[in-house]
Design a protein around this motif. Structure first.
Motif, mmCIF file in Angstrom:
data_model
loop_
_atom_site.group_PDB
_atom_site.id
_atom_site.type_symbol
_atom_site.label_atom_id
_atom_site.label_comp_id
_atom_site.label_asym_id
_atom_site.label_seq_id
_atom_site.Cartn_x
_atom_site.Cartn_y
_atom_site.Cartn_z
ATOM 1 N N LEU A 138 4.236 10.848 -6.640
ATOM 2 C CA LEU A 138 2.916 10.789 -6.040
ATOM 3 C C LEU A 138 2.220 12.101 -6.327
ATOM 4 O O LEU A 138 2.792 13.171 -6.104
ATOM 5 C CB LEU A 138 3.020 10.566 -4.534
ATOM 6 C CG LEU A 138 1.706 10.444 -3.785
ATOM 7 C CD1 LEU A 138 1.824 9.388 -2.692
ATOM 8 C CD2 LEU A 138 1.256 11.749 -3.199
ATOM 9 N N THR A 139 1.003 12.027 -6.829
ATOM 10 C CA THR A 139 0.193 13.220 -7.047
ATOM 11 C C THR A 139 -0.818 13.289 -5.915
ATOM 12 O O THR A 139 -1.622 12.369 -5.737
ATOM 13 C CB THR A 139 -0.521 13.152 -8.405
ATOM 14 O OG1 THR A 139 0.452 12.985 -9.436
ATOM 15 C CG2 THR A 139 -1.320 14.424 -8.658
ATOM 16 N N ASP A 140 -0.765 14.394 -5.144
ATOM 17 C CA ASP A 140 -1.625 14.490 -3.966
ATOM 18 C C ASP A 140 -3.046 14.926 -4.339
ATOM 19 O O ASP A 140 -3.366 15.137 -5.513
ATOM 20 C CB ASP A 140 -0.991 15.378 -2.891
ATOM 21 C CG ASP A 140 -0.866 16.853 -3.275
ATOM 22 O OD1 ASP A 140 -1.577 17.318 -4.194
ATOM 23 O OD2 ASP A 140 -0.052 17.551 -2.639
ATOM 24 N N PHE A 141 -3.903 15.087 -3.331
ATOM 25 C CA PHE A 141 -5.299 15.431 -3.554
ATOM 26 C C PHE A 141 -5.472 16.796 -4.232
ATOM 27 O O PHE A 141 -6.472 17.037 -4.887
ATOM 28 C CB PHE A 141 -6.080 15.419 -2.234
ATOM 29 C CG PHE A 141 -6.294 14.043 -1.671
ATOM 30 C CD1 PHE A 141 -7.178 13.158 -2.273
ATOM 31 C CD2 PHE A 141 -5.619 13.629 -0.537
ATOM 32 C CE1 PHE A 141 -7.386 11.887 -1.752
ATOM 33 C CE2 PHE A 141 -5.820 12.367 -0.009
ATOM 34 C CZ PHE A 141 -6.705 11.492 -0.622
ATOM 35 N N GLU A 142 -4.505 17.677 -4.071
ATOM 36 C CA GLU A 142 -4.564 19.000 -4.692
ATOM 37 C C GLU A 142 -3.916 19.030 -6.073
ATOM 38 O O GLU A 142 -3.811 20.085 -6.690
ATOM 39 C CB GLU A 142 -3.893 20.048 -3.781
ATOM 40 C CG GLU A 142 -4.689 20.381 -2.532
ATOM 41 C CD GLU A 142 -4.591 19.293 -1.468
ATOM 42 O OE1 GLU A 142 -3.507 18.702 -1.306
ATOM 43 O OE2 GLU A 142 -5.613 19.031 -0.802
ATOM 44 N N GLY A 143 -3.440 17.890 -6.540
ATOM 45 C CA GLY A 143 -2.828 17.821 -7.869
ATOM 46 C C GLY A 143 -1.342 18.130 -7.889
ATOM 47 O O GLY A 143 -0.739 18.177 -8.964
ATOM 48 N N ARG A 144 -0.733 18.330 -6.730
ATOM 49 C CA ARG A 144 0.712 18.580 -6.677
ATOM 50 C C ARG A 144 1.452 17.258 -6.827
ATOM 51 O O ARG A 144 1.009 16.234 -6.316
ATOM 52 C CB ARG A 144 1.101 19.245 -5.357
ATOM 53 C CG ARG A 144 0.533 20.648 -5.214
ATOM 54 C CD ARG A 144 0.882 21.201 -3.869
ATOM 55 N NE ARG A 144 0.264 20.336 -2.852
ATOM 56 C CZ ARG A 144 -0.206 20.751 -1.694
ATOM 57 N NH1 ARG A 144 -0.103 22.014 -1.349
ATOM 58 N NH2 ARG A 144 -0.760 19.908 -0.840
ATOM 59 N N SER A 162 -4.531 5.390 -7.072
ATOM 60 C CA SER A 162 -4.429 4.447 -8.180
ATOM 61 C C SER A 162 -3.094 4.704 -8.865
ATOM 62 O O SER A 162 -2.477 5.756 -8.685
ATOM 63 C CB SER A 162 -5.585 4.628 -9.163
ATOM 64 O OG SER A 162 -5.572 5.936 -9.705
ATOM 65 N N LEU A 163 -2.657 3.743 -9.642
ATOM 66 C CA LEU A 163 -1.382 3.865 -10.345
ATOM 67 C C LEU A 163 -1.636 4.213 -11.807
ATOM 68 O O LEU A 163 -2.584 3.728 -12.409
ATOM 69 C CB LEU A 163 -0.594 2.557 -10.243
ATOM 70 C CG LEU A 163 -0.288 2.087 -8.818
ATOM 71 C CD1 LEU A 163 0.444 0.748 -8.859
ATOM 72 C CD2 LEU A 163 0.520 3.127 -8.060
ATOM 73 N N THR A 164 -0.761 5.047 -12.369
ATOM 74 C CA THR A 164 -0.925 5.449 -13.762
ATOM 75 C C THR A 164 -0.475 4.376 -14.730
ATOM 76 O O THR A 164 -0.880 4.380 -15.885
ATOM 77 C CB THR A 164 -0.140 6.738 -14.059
ATOM 78 O OG1 THR A 164 1.250 6.517 -13.754
ATOM 79 C CG2 THR A 164 -0.677 7.915 -13.247
ATOM 80 N N CYS A 179 0.809 -1.206 0.000
ATOM 81 C CA CYS A 179 0.000 0.000 0.000
ATOM 82 C C CYS A 179 0.857 1.277 0.000
ATOM 83 O O CYS A 179 1.375 1.659 -1.034
ATOM 84 C CB CYS A 179 -0.992 -0.030 1.153
ATOM 85 S SG CYS A 179 -2.417 1.029 0.865
ATOM 86 N N GLY A 180 1.026 1.933 1.138
ATOM 87 C CA GLY A 180 1.828 3.151 1.197
ATOM 88 C C GLY A 180 3.271 2.913 0.792
ATOM 89 O O GLY A 180 3.908 3.783 0.196
ATOM 90 N N THR A 218 5.855 4.193 -12.328
ATOM 91 C CA THR A 218 4.454 4.581 -12.274
ATOM 92 C C THR A 218 4.309 5.760 -11.320
ATOM 93 O O THR A 218 5.233 6.071 -10.565
ATOM 94 C CB THR A 218 3.577 3.390 -11.811
ATOM 95 O OG1 THR A 218 2.205 3.714 -11.974
ATOM 96 C CG2 THR A 218 3.873 2.992 -10.383
ATOM 97 N N THR A 219 3.157 6.397 -11.372
ATOM 98 C CA THR A 219 2.823 7.468 -10.440
ATOM 99 C C THR A 219 1.598 7.051 -9.647
ATOM 100 O O THR A 219 0.637 6.537 -10.214
ATOM 101 C CB THR A 219 2.528 8.781 -11.202
ATOM 102 O OG1 THR A 219 3.711 9.199 -11.883
ATOM 103 C CG2 THR A 219 2.082 9.891 -10.273
ATOM 104 N N ALA A 220 1.637 7.261 -8.347
ATOM 105 C CA ALA A 220 0.479 7.026 -7.491
ATOM 106 C C ALA A 220 -0.310 8.331 -7.442
ATOM 107 O O ALA A 220 0.235 9.374 -7.112
ATOM 108 C CB ALA A 220 0.914 6.611 -6.090
ATOM 109 N N VAL A 221 -1.588 8.256 -7.804
ATOM 110 C CA VAL A 221 -2.436 9.443 -7.864
ATOM 111 C C VAL A 221 -3.543 9.308 -6.828
ATOM 112 O O VAL A 221 -4.325 8.359 -6.868
ATOM 113 C CB VAL A 221 -3.051 9.611 -9.271
ATOM 114 C CG1 VAL A 221 -3.940 10.853 -9.322
ATOM 115 C CG2 VAL A 221 -1.967 9.686 -10.333
#
Length: 152
Positions: A35-41, A90-92, A25-26, A51-54
């Motif tokens: 990692l793309t956070d909840f604010e899109g950063r 989710s992963l890109t 998980c984490g 991959t990127t975790a979004v």
């Protein structure tokens, strides 16, 4: 996390050198490129997994039956294990060959592919249930001992 470049590079070097690693998980998210956070950063992570975790609003939650599609430091190919997922990311990109074929607790639920296995790394969103499965930690410790014997 992304500001501690020295630690990230040490973790990456250890994994690329073949150190047995279990990331759920984490931990999976931390080993991604970013990692793309909840604010899109976007935040730079270790970069072992391409991959990127979004982060998102959708919660993935439930028990999973997972069948290993390849050998890992924790379980041999073909082994069925149980665990749960609880995440809002989710992963890109998914691996070409996944670690698991997963299914929800209901046998009628759809099958999916999940998890990464490379360079002695076992990384997945599935939190494994080790109860009654002492061979899982025993196998992981055996892989760790073999790796330790190769180190100066």
């Amino acid at each position: 996390m992304s500001e501690n470049w020295a630690v990230q590079q040490a973790v990456k070097a250890a994994i690329l050198a073949g150190m047995p690693t279990y990331a759920e998980c984490g931990g999976l998210m931390y080993l991604a490129e970013s990692l793309t956070d909840f604010e899109g950063r976007n935040w730079q992570m270790v970069g072992v997994l391409p991959t990127t975790a979004v982060m998102g609003k959708r919660l993935t939650l439930g028990y999973r039956r997972a069948v290993a599609q390849q050998n890992s430091p924790l379980i041999p190919m073909g082994t069925t294990v149980w665990g749960h997922e609880f995440h809002r990311s989710s992963l890109t990109l998914l691996p070409q060959q996944s670690l698991y074929q997963i299914q929800g607790y209901d046998p009628a639920s759809a099958l999916g592919q999940e998890g990464w296995c490379q360079n002695q790394l076992h990384a997945s969103y599935v939190h494994l249930h080790w109860g009654g499965r002492p061979e899982i930690p025993a196998r992981f410790l055996a892989h760790c001992a073999r790796f330790a014997q190769t180190q100066p």
